[in-house]
Design a protein around this motif. Structure first.
Motif, PDB file in Angstrom:
ATOM      1  N   UNK A   1     -75.649 105.362  -3.409  1.00  0.00           N
ATOM      2  CA  UNK A   1     -74.873 105.771  -2.142  1.00  0.00           C
ATOM      3  C   UNK A   1     -75.876 106.193  -0.974  1.00  0.00           C
ATOM      4  N   UNK A   2     -77.099 105.446  -0.983  1.00  0.00           N
ATOM      5  CA  UNK A   2     -77.967 105.754   0.174  1.00  0.00           C
ATOM      6  C   UNK A   2     -77.335 104.834   1.271  1.00  0.00           C
ATOM      7  N   UNK A   3     -77.679 105.177   2.714  1.00  0.00           N
ATOM      8  CA  UNK A   3     -77.386 104.612   3.875  1.00  0.00           C
ATOM      9  C   UNK A   3     -78.404 104.021   4.451  1.00  0.00           C
ATOM     10  N   UNK A   4     -78.405 102.978   4.834  1.00  0.00           N
ATOM     11  CA  UNK A   4     -79.484 102.071   5.426  1.00  0.00           C
ATOM     12  C   UNK A   4     -79.306 101.624   6.973  1.00  0.00           C
ATOM     13  N   UNK A   5     -80.365 102.107   7.805  1.00  0.00           N
ATOM     14  CA  UNK A   5     -80.219 101.763   9.030  1.00  0.00           C
ATOM     15  C   UNK A   5     -81.560 101.064   9.514  1.00  0.00           C
ATOM     16  N   UNK A   6     -81.318  99.870   9.988  1.00  0.00           N
ATOM     17  CA  UNK A   6     -82.388  99.004  10.610  1.00  0.00           C
ATOM     18  C   UNK A   6     -82.617  99.157  12.082  1.00  0.00           C
ATOM     19  N   UNK A   7     -83.828  99.775  12.406  1.00  0.00           N
ATOM     20  CA  UNK A   7     -84.286  99.881  13.799  1.00  0.00           C
ATOM     21  C   UNK A   7     -84.732  98.557  14.477  1.00  0.00           C
ATOM     22  N   UNK A   8     -84.153  97.950  15.431  1.00  0.00           N
ATOM     23  CA  UNK A   8     -84.465  96.637  16.036  1.00  0.00           C
ATOM     24  C   UNK A   8     -85.709  96.943  16.945  1.00  0.00           C
ATOM     25  N   UNK A   9     -86.835  96.113  16.529  1.00  0.00           N
ATOM     26  CA  UNK A   9     -88.080  96.280  17.334  1.00  0.00           C
ATOM     27  C   UNK A   9     -88.982  97.131  16.883  1.00  0.00           C
ATOM     28  N   UNK A  10     -88.529  98.077  16.158  1.00  0.00           N
ATOM     29  CA  UNK A  10     -89.537  99.133  15.704  1.00  0.00           C
ATOM     30  C   UNK A  10     -90.353  98.728  14.687  1.00  0.00           C
ATOM     31  N   UNK A  11     -91.861  99.227  14.810  1.00  0.00           N
ATOM     32  CA  UNK A  11     -92.906  98.985  13.907  1.00  0.00           C
ATOM     33  C   UNK A  11     -93.135 100.185  12.985  1.00  0.00           C
ATOM     34  N   UNK A  12     -94.402 100.639  12.587  1.00  0.00           N
ATOM     35  CA  UNK A  12     -94.712 101.443  11.701  1.00  0.00           C
ATOM     36  C   UNK A  12     -95.324 102.818  12.467  1.00  0.00           C
ATOM     37  N   UNK A  13     -94.285 103.244  13.229  1.00  0.00           N
ATOM     38  CA  UNK A  13     -94.813 104.572  14.015  1.00  0.00           C
ATOM     39  C   UNK A  13     -93.446 105.110  14.583  1.00  0.00           C
ATOM     40  N   UNK A  14     -93.379 106.086  15.611  1.00  0.00           N
ATOM     41  CA  UNK A  14     -92.389 107.066  16.050  1.00  0.00           C
ATOM     42  C   UNK A  14     -92.722 106.896  17.651  1.00  0.00           C
ATOM     43  N   UNK A  15     -92.244 105.659  18.162  1.00  0.00           N
ATOM     44  CA  UNK A  15     -92.414 105.527  19.542  1.00  0.00           C
ATOM     45  C   UNK A  15     -91.599 106.345  20.472  1.00  0.00           C
ATOM     46  N   UNK A  16     -92.116 106.951  21.477  1.00  0.00           N
ATOM     47  CA  UNK A  16     -91.506 107.922  22.289  1.00  0.00           C
ATOM     48  C   UNK A  16     -90.251 107.706  22.744  1.00  0.00           C
ATOM     49  N   UNK A  17     -89.869 106.346  23.039  1.00  0.00           N
ATOM     50  CA  UNK A  17     -88.322 106.122  23.501  1.00  0.00           C
ATOM     51  C   UNK A  17     -87.531 106.051  22.570  1.00  0.00           C
ATOM     52  N   UNK A  18     -87.832 106.144  21.214  1.00  0.00           N
ATOM     53  CA  UNK A  18     -86.995 105.991  20.165  1.00  0.00           C
ATOM     54  C   UNK A  18     -86.949 107.468  19.573  1.00  0.00           C
ATOM     55  N   UNK A  19     -87.661 108.384  19.745  1.00  0.00           N
ATOM     56  CA  UNK A  19     -87.727 109.755  19.187  1.00  0.00           C
ATOM     57  C   UNK A  19     -86.358 110.502  19.399  1.00  0.00           C
ATOM     58  N   UNK A  20     -85.869 110.544  20.552  1.00  0.00           N
ATOM     59  CA  UNK A  20     -84.526 111.281  20.666  1.00  0.00           C
ATOM     60  C   UNK A  20     -83.503 110.645  19.788  1.00  0.00           C
ATOM     61  N   UNK A  21     -83.263 109.343  19.841  1.00  0.00           N
ATOM     62  CA  UNK A  21     -82.219 108.590  18.774  1.00  0.00           C
ATOM     63  C   UNK A  21     -82.407 108.908  17.267  1.00  0.00           C
ATOM     64  N   UNK A  22     -83.834 108.945  16.903  1.00  0.00           N
ATOM     65  CA  UNK A  22     -84.105 109.148  15.690  1.00  0.00           C
ATOM     66  C   UNK A  22     -83.862 110.592  15.300  1.00  0.00           C
ATOM     67  N   UNK A  23     -84.261 111.576  16.134  1.00  0.00           N
ATOM     68  CA  UNK A  23     -83.906 113.065  15.927  1.00  0.00           C
ATOM     69  C   UNK A  23     -82.421 113.360  15.587  1.00  0.00           C
ATOM     70  N   UNK A  24     -81.448 112.478  16.512  1.00  0.00           N
ATOM     71  CA  UNK A  24     -80.149 112.654  16.497  1.00  0.00           C
ATOM     72  C   UNK A  24     -79.564 112.056  15.119  1.00  0.00           C
ATOM     73  N   UNK A  25     -80.203 110.939  14.796  1.00  0.00           N
ATOM     74  CA  UNK A  25     -79.690 110.191  13.512  1.00  0.00           C
ATOM     75  C   UNK A  25     -80.038 111.475  12.208  1.00  0.00           C
ATOM     76  N   UNK A  26     -81.143 111.764  12.279  1.00  0.00           N
ATOM     77  CA  UNK A  26     -81.545 112.691  11.368  1.00  0.00           C
ATOM     78  C   UNK A  26     -80.637 113.871  11.070  1.00  0.00           C
ATOM     79  N   UNK A  27     -80.499 114.486  12.535  1.00  0.00           N
ATOM     80  CA  UNK A  27     -79.572 115.822  12.177  1.00  0.00           C
ATOM     81  C   UNK A  27     -78.162 115.445  11.923  1.00  0.00           C
ATOM     82  N   UNK A  28     -77.562 114.410  12.180  1.00  0.00           N
ATOM     83  CA  UNK A  28     -76.101 113.895  11.902  1.00  0.00           C
ATOM     84  C   UNK A  28     -76.148 113.644  10.479  1.00  0.00           C
TER      85      UNK A  28
END
Length: 301
Positions: free
Chosen positions: A270-297
């Motif tokens: 029952x795992x959920x998968x979300x693919x982030x377009x354009x993201x590499x192997x790091x936590x780029x600054x413009x995507x951090x708010x979106x990632x934090x929101x996804x993790x919290x939800x």
């Protein structure tokens, strides 16, 4: 704005002492952050930790054994690296000084030290592998699981880009100047990162200075690599995970290919998968708010 409290400490429970930081309100739901191979806790960016605290978490980030300010094992690799890599490609386990299971036990000991009976867990790269083992072996300790750019380590997954693999396995020359070490680490972090969202030069310089000041140990990184390779196929753990699981992976990750995240989502019930377009192997600054929101939800609803 509420001030964020950061408590720093070292726990000596378990086999080696672990350096950690404890952010935010101790009454809030704890979120344990587990970083990847050779990666100090600083690779969880400060503003990302602040964003998670603002979402309602108590955030704990720590250095794995053999990295940063945590204890060093000094164990020597029993097998040549090429043999470990070959056996890992086949999904086989190999006798190594310590495994990802030992590193998962380190995480459980850190929770013991902090008197946290259960935490939400976020693991990145090798930290995502450790998180899978933690959730399988200590199911009562993991309230929810989120895994960033990681893998099941199973056979026949696409390998890293050769240039990144070389940067990961090579040992830097012992006679490098401080400036050469600084520039070499910057180049490595840039190579791993998201090309669409390159870090600011000043931000990257400041991060590298902090990493080098805390201590960089290439031999420790090699021991962690041995642990990863020696642990073999992790699906024996992934299939036992009962915690609600979210897998996030960038489609431009050249170190752990997107197929690694897909493999985790297939292995964990029952795992959920979300693919982030354009993201590499790091936590780029413009995507951090979106990632934090996804993790919290995912973790808090």
């Amino acid at each position: 704005m509420k001030e964020i409290t950061i408590r720093c400490g070292v726990t000596e429970q378990g086999e080696v002492p672990l350096a950690y930081e404890d952010w935010g309100d101790e009454t809030h739901p704890p979120l344990l952050l587990i970083m990847g191979i050779g990666a100090q806790l600083l690779l969880w960016p400060d503003d990302f930790c602040r964003a998670l605290v603002a979402k309602g978490f108590r955030v704990i980030r720590y250095d794995n054994r053999d990295v940063g300010l945590s204890g060093k094992t000094q164990a020597q690799r029993a097998q040549p690296l090429w043999l470990l890599m070959l056996r890992a490609q086949l999904g086989w386990q190999t006798a190594v000084p310590y495994t990802l299971a030992d590193m998962a036990t380190d995480a459980a000991h850190l929770l013991d030290h902090l008197r946290i009976p259960q935490a939400h867990v976020l693991g990145a790269s090798m930290g995502g592998m450790i998180a899978q083992v933690l959730a399988a072996d200590y199911p009562q300790r993991v309230a929810s699981l989120c895994i960033l750019f990681s893998s099941t380590n199973q056979p026949l997954l696409p390998p890293p880009a050769p240039s990144l693999l070389w940067l990961l396995v090579r040992r830097p020359a012992a006679d490098l100047t401080p400036q050469q070490r600084h520039e070499g680490m910057k180049a490595f972090l840039r190579a791993l990162g998201t090309r669409f969202y390159p870090p600011e030069e000043a931000e990257l310089d400041a991060l590298v200075k902090r990493l080098l000041k805390r201590g960089v140990d290439p031999a420790g990184m090699q021991r962690q690599l041995s642990a990863l390779l020696g642990s073999g196929d992790l699906r024996r753990y992934s299939r036992r995970i009962a915690a609600p699981t979210l897998v996030i992976h960038g489609d431009r990750d050249r170190l752990v290919r997107k197929a690694g995240g897909v493999a985790i989502a297939r292995a964990v019930v029952n795992a959920k998968l979300h693919i982030m377009p354009g993201m590499g192997h790091d936590l780029p600054a413009p995507l951090r708010p979106q990632l934090a929101a996804m993790i919290a939800r995912h973790a808090l609803g």
